[in-house]
Motif scaffolding. Structure first.
Motif, PDB file in Angstrom:
ATOM      1  N   MET A   1       0.821  -1.193   0.000  1.00 39.74           N
ATOM      2  CA  MET A   1       0.000   0.000   0.000  1.00 39.74           C
ATOM      3  C   MET A   1       0.870   1.264   0.000  1.00 39.74           C
ATOM      4  SD  MET A   1      -3.076   0.943   0.081  1.00 39.74           S
ATOM      5  CE  MET A   1      -4.103   2.275   0.458  1.00 39.74           C
ATOM      6  N   MET A   2       1.835   1.315   0.900  1.00 39.88           N
ATOM      7  CA  MET A   2       2.695   2.488   0.992  1.00 39.88           C
ATOM      8  C   MET A   2       3.622   2.586  -0.217  1.00 39.88           C
ATOM      9  SD  MET A   2       1.952   4.095   3.757  1.00 39.88           S
ATOM     10  CE  MET A   2       3.245   4.942   4.577  1.00 39.88           C
ATOM     11  N   ARG A   3       4.112   1.463  -0.685  1.00 39.52           N
ATOM     12  CA  ARG A   3       4.984   1.486  -1.865  1.00 39.52           C
ATOM     13  C   ARG A   3       4.211   1.952  -3.099  1.00 39.52           C
ATOM     14  NH1 ARG A   3       9.902  -0.400  -0.649  1.00 39.52           N
ATOM     15  NH2 ARG A   3      10.083  -2.021   0.906  1.00 39.52           N
ATOM     16  N   GLU A   4       2.955   1.515  -3.212  1.00 42.19           N
ATOM     17  CA  GLU A   4       2.123   1.959  -4.334  1.00 42.19           C
ATOM     18  C   GLU A   4       1.880   3.463  -4.265  1.00 42.19           C
ATOM     19  OE1 GLU A   4      -1.421  -0.300  -3.932  1.00 42.19           O
ATOM     20  OE2 GLU A   4      -0.387  -2.207  -4.217  1.00 42.19           O
ATOM     21  N   LEU A   5       1.615   3.966  -3.070  1.00 44.40           N
ATOM     22  CA  LEU A   5       1.407   5.399  -2.895  1.00 44.40           C
ATOM     23  C   LEU A   5       2.673   6.174  -3.235  1.00 44.40           C
ATOM     24  CD1 LEU A   5      -0.297   7.817  -1.972  1.00 44.40           C
ATOM     25  CD2 LEU A   5       0.373   7.283   0.380  1.00 44.40           C
ATOM     26  N   ASP A 103       8.390   5.749   1.232  1.00 48.51           N
ATOM     27  CA  ASP A 103       9.297   4.631   0.963  1.00 48.51           C
ATOM     28  C   ASP A 103      10.041   4.219   2.227  1.00 48.51           C
ATOM     29  OD1 ASP A 103       8.934   3.877  -1.679  1.00 48.51           O
ATOM     30  OD2 ASP A 103      10.353   5.358  -2.449  1.00 48.51           O
ATOM     31  N   GLY A 104      10.498   5.205   2.995  1.00 49.00           N
ATOM     32  CA  GLY A 104      11.230   4.904   4.217  1.00 49.00           C
ATOM     33  C   GLY A 104      10.371   4.312   5.312  1.00 49.00           C
ATOM     34  N   ILE A 105       9.137   4.737   5.386  1.00 52.89           N
ATOM     35  CA  ILE A 105       8.266   4.306   6.480  1.00 52.89           C
ATOM     36  C   ILE A 105       7.557   2.981   6.169  1.00 52.89           C
ATOM     37  CG2 ILE A 105       6.080   5.405   5.908  1.00 52.89           C
ATOM     38  CD1 ILE A 105       7.682   5.894   9.240  1.00 52.89           C
ATOM     39  N   CYS A 106       7.580   2.546   4.912  1.00 52.42           N
ATOM     40  CA  CYS A 106       6.824   1.348   4.538  1.00 52.42           C
ATOM     41  C   CYS A 106       7.368   0.086   5.198  1.00 52.42           C
ATOM     42  CB  CYS A 106       6.759   1.195   3.022  1.00 52.42           C
ATOM     43  SG  CYS A 106       8.297   0.707   2.276  1.00 52.42           S
ATOM     44  N   ARG A 107       8.624   0.097   5.649  1.00 59.73           N
ATOM     45  CA  ARG A 107       9.167  -1.076   6.334  1.00 59.73           C
ATOM     46  C   ARG A 107       8.533  -1.273   7.706  1.00 59.73           C
ATOM     47  NH1 ARG A 107      13.830   1.203   4.031  1.00 59.73           N
ATOM     48  NH2 ARG A 107      14.242   2.294   5.969  1.00 59.73           N
ATOM     49  N   LEU A 108       8.009  -0.195   8.290  1.00 61.31           N
ATOM     50  CA  LEU A 108       7.441  -0.273   9.639  1.00 61.31           C
ATOM     51  C   LEU A 108       5.936  -0.485   9.658  1.00 61.31           C
ATOM     52  CD1 LEU A 108       9.370   2.744  11.166  1.00 61.31           C
ATOM     53  CD2 LEU A 108       9.945   0.328  11.366  1.00 61.31           C
TER      54      LEU A 108
END
Length: 164
Positions: A1-5, A103-108
């Motif tokens: 979801m975050m990567r798509e955004l 991109d940075g926050i999508c890991r969390l």
């Protein structure tokens, strides 16, 4: 979801037309996550110890919180606000910055507990945003930090559909 955004924001930043960019175009690039991005963008500068920033941005945060109280306006940017424009360079920079942030926050983050992050569970977001905006507005030394962090975390969770 975050990567798509993040990918959608990055693609939009490279494809903006020349000249001023309406805010409605930027909101369309975010899809349904424009409120989340607006929370992050308005709350982030409030963490800095710059006099007056919290006072000015808390008004915008309070207005966003009041808008979130109205359930019929959750998905669309108000027409009056959508007609405002930004210079193309500023819009491109903002979209690229948000793409790097997501991109940075999508890991969390990941979608979990959708019952707490879905559209029917957003009843808490409007009042919380208004209360945090009032706390940011108050002239308390270093009092902006915790409310701004809370609003940024709420914005990230909202964008990621993360109910935790």
């Amino acid at each position: 979801m975050m990567r798509e955004l993040a990918a959608r924001l990055r693609a939009t930043s490279g494809a903006l037309p020349p000249g001023p960019v309406p805010l409605a175009t930027l909101a369309e690039a975010h899809g349904g996550a424009w409120q989340a991005s607006l929370l992050v963008l308005l709350a982030a500068p409030c963490m800095l110890p710059i006099p007056g920033v919290g006072v000015v941005l808390s008004v915008g945060l309070a207005l966003l919180g009041l808008m979130l109280l109205r359930p019929q306006q959750h998905h669309q940017l108000p027409a009056r606000l959508g007609r405002l424009t930004l210079p193309r360079e500023g819009a491109t920079r903002s979209l690229a910055l948000l793409a790097r942030f997501y991109d940075g926050i999508c890991r969390l983050t990941r979608p979990r507990m959708p019952a707490l992050a879905g559209p029917h569970a957003r009843w808490w977001l409007g009042p919380m945003t208004v209360v945090m905006a009032v706390l940011i507005f108050l002239p308390i030394p270093f009092g902006n930090l915790l409310p701004a962090v809370a609003l940024m975390l709420a914005g990230v969770a909202l964008a990621a559909r993360d109910g935790r």
